[in-house]
Design a protein around this motif. Structure first.
Motif, PDB file in Angstrom:
ATOM      1  N   PRO A 198       0.823  -1.212   0.000  1.00 55.70           N
ATOM      2  CA  PRO A 198       0.000   0.000   0.000  1.00 55.70           C
ATOM      3  C   PRO A 198       0.858   1.263   0.000  1.00 55.70           C
ATOM      4  N   VAL A 199       0.348   2.309  -0.648  1.00 52.73           N
ATOM      5  CA  VAL A 199       1.036   3.604  -0.669  1.00 52.73           C
ATOM      6  C   VAL A 199       0.632   4.388   0.568  1.00 52.73           C
ATOM      7  N   LYS A 200       1.630   4.856   1.327  1.00 58.21           N
ATOM      8  CA  LYS A 200       1.347   5.595   2.562  1.00 58.21           C
ATOM      9  C   LYS A 200       1.162   7.077   2.297  1.00 58.21           C
ATOM     10  N   ARG A 201       2.067   7.670   1.496  1.00 52.62           N
ATOM     11  CA  ARG A 201       1.949   9.104   1.217  1.00 52.62           C
ATOM     12  C   ARG A 201       2.868   9.489   0.076  1.00 52.62           C
ATOM     13  N   LEU A 202       2.617  10.680  -0.473  1.00 52.05           N
ATOM     14  CA  LEU A 202       3.472  11.289  -1.485  1.00 52.05           C
ATOM     15  C   LEU A 202       4.115  12.526  -0.879  1.00 52.05           C
ATOM     16  N   ALA A 203       5.318  12.825  -1.322  1.00 49.36           N
ATOM     17  CA  ALA A 203       6.019  13.982  -0.764  1.00 49.36           C
ATOM     18  C   ALA A 203       6.822  14.690  -1.847  1.00 49.36           C
ATOM     19  N   GLY A 204       7.081  15.959  -1.614  1.00 48.45           N
ATOM     20  CA  GLY A 204       7.857  16.787  -2.520  1.00 48.45           C
ATOM     21  C   GLY A 204       7.697  18.243  -2.142  1.00 48.45           C
ATOM     22  N   VAL A 205       8.322  19.117  -2.893  1.00 46.29           N
ATOM     23  CA  VAL A 205       8.248  20.553  -2.620  1.00 46.29           C
ATOM     24  C   VAL A 205       7.061  21.141  -3.375  1.00 46.29           C
ATOM     25  N   GLY A 206       6.163  21.776  -2.623  1.00 44.92           N
ATOM     26  CA  GLY A 206       4.983  22.374  -3.244  1.00 44.92           C
ATOM     27  C   GLY A 206       4.133  21.319  -3.921  1.00 44.92           C
ATOM     28  N   CYS A 207       3.764  21.598  -5.172  1.00 42.77           N
ATOM     29  CA  CYS A 207       2.940  20.655  -5.931  1.00 42.77           C
ATOM     30  C   CYS A 207       3.771  19.632  -6.697  1.00 42.77           C
ATOM     31  N   ASN A 208       5.074  19.721  -6.576  1.00 46.54           N
ATOM     32  CA  ASN A 208       5.948  18.785  -7.276  1.00 46.54           C
ATOM     33  C   ASN A 208       6.124  17.512  -6.454  1.00 46.54           C
ATOM     34  N   LEU A 209       6.167  16.393  -7.142  1.00 42.33           N
ATOM     35  CA  LEU A 209       6.358  15.105  -6.501  1.00 42.33           C
ATOM     36  C   LEU A 209       7.833  14.740  -6.535  1.00 42.33           C
ATOM     37  N   ALA A 210       8.335  14.222  -5.429  1.00 37.75           N
ATOM     38  CA  ALA A 210       9.740  13.801  -5.368  1.00 37.75           C
ATOM     39  C   ALA A 210       9.889  12.378  -4.841  1.00 37.75           C
ATOM     40  N   ARG A 211       9.002  11.968  -3.915  1.00 43.27           N
ATOM     41  CA  ARG A 211       9.147  10.656  -3.270  1.00 43.27           C
ATOM     42  C   ARG A 211       7.784  10.023  -3.039  1.00 43.27           C
ATOM     43  N   ILE A 212       7.761   8.702  -3.068  1.00 43.18           N
ATOM     44  CA  ILE A 212       6.573   7.938  -2.715  1.00 43.18           C
ATOM     45  C   ILE A 212       6.930   6.994  -1.573  1.00 43.18           C
ATOM     46  N   TYR A 213       6.117   7.000  -0.532  1.00 39.63           N
ATOM     47  CA  TYR A 213       6.356   6.183   0.657  1.00 39.63           C
ATOM     48  C   TYR A 213       5.394   5.000   0.642  1.00 39.63           C
ATOM     49  N   LEU A 214       5.956   3.780   0.822  1.00 41.11           N
ATOM     50  CA  LEU A 214       5.154   2.566   0.824  1.00 41.11           C
ATOM     51  C   LEU A 214       5.046   1.995   2.237  1.00 41.11           C
ATOM     52  N   ALA A 215       4.040   1.149   2.437  1.00 40.18           N
ATOM     53  CA  ALA A 215       3.754   0.630   3.775  1.00 40.18           C
ATOM     54  C   ALA A 215       4.837  -0.318   4.286  1.00 40.18           C
ATOM     55  N   ASP A 216       5.655  -0.865   3.404  1.00 43.57           N
ATOM     56  CA  ASP A 216       6.714  -1.773   3.837  1.00 43.57           C
ATOM     57  C   ASP A 216       8.014  -1.025   4.122  1.00 43.57           C
ATOM     58  N   ASN A 217       7.868   0.284   4.410  1.00 42.65           N
ATOM     59  CA  ASN A 217       8.996   1.164   4.773  1.00 42.65           C
ATOM     60  C   ASN A 217       9.918   1.491   3.601  1.00 42.65           C
ATOM     61  N   GLN A 218       9.458   1.218   2.393  1.00 36.09           N
ATOM     62  CA  GLN A 218      10.226   1.650   1.235  1.00 36.09           C
ATOM     63  C   GLN A 218       9.976   3.135   0.967  1.00 36.09           C
ATOM     64  N   ILE A 219      11.016   3.828   0.546  1.00 37.02           N
ATOM     65  CA  ILE A 219      10.911   5.211   0.065  1.00 37.02           C
ATOM     66  C   ILE A 219      11.554   5.233  -1.312  1.00 37.02           C
ATOM     67  N   GLN A 220      10.768   5.552  -2.329  1.00 38.76           N
ATOM     68  CA  GLN A 220      11.285   5.527  -3.688  1.00 38.76           C
ATOM     69  C   GLN A 220      11.219   6.919  -4.303  1.00 38.76           C
ATOM     70  N   PRO A 221      12.275   7.308  -5.029  1.00 39.26           N
ATOM     71  CA  PRO A 221      12.197   8.588  -5.753  1.00 39.26           C
ATOM     72  C   PRO A 221      11.196   8.479  -6.897  1.00 39.26           C
ATOM     73  N   LEU A 222      10.380   9.516  -7.075  1.00 37.36           N
ATOM     74  CA  LEU A 222       9.369   9.500  -8.139  1.00 37.36           C
ATOM     75  C   LEU A 222       8.965  10.928  -8.451  1.00 37.36           C
ATOM     76  N   ASP A 223       9.085  11.311  -9.717  1.00 38.57           N
ATOM     77  CA  ASP A 223       8.723  12.665 -10.140  1.00 38.57           C
ATOM     78  C   ASP A 223       7.286  12.784 -10.624  1.00 38.57           C
ATOM     79  N   THR A 224       6.734  11.676 -11.150  1.00 43.26           N
ATOM     80  CA  THR A 224       5.411  11.737 -11.775  1.00 43.26           C
ATOM     81  C   THR A 224       4.643  10.457 -11.483  1.00 43.26           C
ATOM     82  N   LEU A 225       3.376  10.635 -11.097  1.00 46.75           N
ATOM     83  CA  LEU A 225       2.502   9.500 -10.850  1.00 46.75           C
ATOM     84  C   LEU A 225       1.246   9.681 -11.690  1.00 46.75           C
ATOM     85  N   PHE A 226       0.878   8.639 -12.436  1.00 47.33           N
ATOM     86  CA  PHE A 226      -0.340   8.672 -13.243  1.00 47.33           C
ATOM     87  C   PHE A 226      -1.432   7.855 -12.559  1.00 47.33           C
TER      88      PHE A 226
END
Length: 324
Positions: A198-226
């Protein structure tokens, strides 16, 4: 019931479909009333999806220019109001707005649009339309060869991942959902990486996406999510009038014929409320078709022709016979 004015047509919704219809009807010298609160579906987008306007135009400026153009026609009334209810009375449609005014029209066009139902993931809604995007066909070009993610938000999501994999390294985030063996094999054959957590949250500066946090404690870099969200109709008016409603994989739409008329005579619908796919060009085309159908139905209305016929010595009798 005191009526403020009778119009040839009332348009409920003044986004791309509604304003296009208003313009065509105004150019046919018809009296039109448009009711709209100014909160279109595309208000979150950085660019107008599916439009041939300049790339740096935003939906607000495009809509405002259309609104300003329609306002120049003397037969158009633009009201910053919402339609609360509609009643059919003696061949007319009487719309009651938030202010309690009763507005009558001989024809009714529904163009009130839909609202996207976004997943309840922290950090997603504020990035919607900027770095969380709906349409690979429109937005995918800018992300060729850049890693992108696809969120499993609707039955269309696996197809999104397949499309994007043609251009970009793609990760399909199941967000705790299911993926059958056949679909998994297809995605993996296209080199789509699958993340089950499961996806826990999205993070980044302002409206820009930089990281996606997953429930298994993974943190992955990500600029764009469709994601392809499901949607809901913005108003219950169509259902209250008895218009036929279709239910598709993404939500409800109003059933219309080739002339954009609903199952209720003289009630038309245009734009996203008639389609599973949102696109400005298609919405404008729907508005144009609806306007032309409304104009024709008004021009060739039997009672109207018979009245003109009596005053013109039988000139319109042929039209009346065609309508019998």
């Amino acid at each position: 019931m005191e009526l403020s004015m009778q119009y040839d047509a009332i348009i409920v919704g003044g986004s791309f479909a509604g304003l296009t219809a208003a313009k065509y009807l105004a150019r046919a010298r018809r009296h039109v009333c448009v009711l709209d609160l100014g909160d279109p579906r595309h208000r979150f987008s950085a660019q107008p999806t599916g439009s041939s306007r300049r790339y740096d135009d935003d939906p607000h400026s495009v809509l405002q220019s259309m609104w300003d153009e329609v306002a120049t026609y003397p037969t158009v009334t633009l009201l910053a109001e919402a339609a609360v209810s509609v009643q059919a009375q003696l061949g007319d449609f009487v719309v009651t707005n938030w202010s309690g005014e009763h507005i009558a029209g001989r024809r009714l066009l529904l163009a009130f649009g839909v609202s996207d139902i976004l997943p309840d993931i922290p950090g997603l809604s504020e990035r919607w339309g900027v770095s969380v995007l709906p349409c690979p066909h429109f937005h995918g070009f800018e992300y060729g060869r850049k890693p992108v993610g696809v969120l499993n938000a609707s039955p269309q999501s696996p197809q999104q991942a397949m499309l994007l994999s043609e251009w970009c390294p793609t990760t399909f985030y199941l967000d705790g959902g299911e993926c059958d063996v056949s679909m998994r094999e297809t995605l993996e054959s296209l080199k789509v990486r699958i993340e089950a957590a499961p996806v826990k949250r999205l993070a980044g500066v302002g409206c820009n996406l930089a990281r996606i946090y997953l429930a298994d404690n993974q943190i992955q870099p990500l600029d764009t999510l469709f994601l392809t969200p499901c949607h809901q109709l913005n108003s219950p008016i169509a259902e209250e009038l008895g218009c036929a409603i279709d239910t598709g994989p993404l939500g409800q739409t109003i059933a219309v014929n080739a002339q954009q008329m609903t199952s209720i005579r003289h009630v038309y619908a245009a734009g996203d409320i008639c389609r599973q796919t949102a696109n400005i060009t298609l919405a404008c085309a729907d508005g144009m078709k609806a306007a032309m159908a409304i104009h024709h139905s008004l021009a060739f209305d039997r009672d109207n022709i018979e009245q003109r016929d009596r005053s013109n010595g039988g000139f319109h009798a042929g039209y009346v016979n065609l309508l019998r």
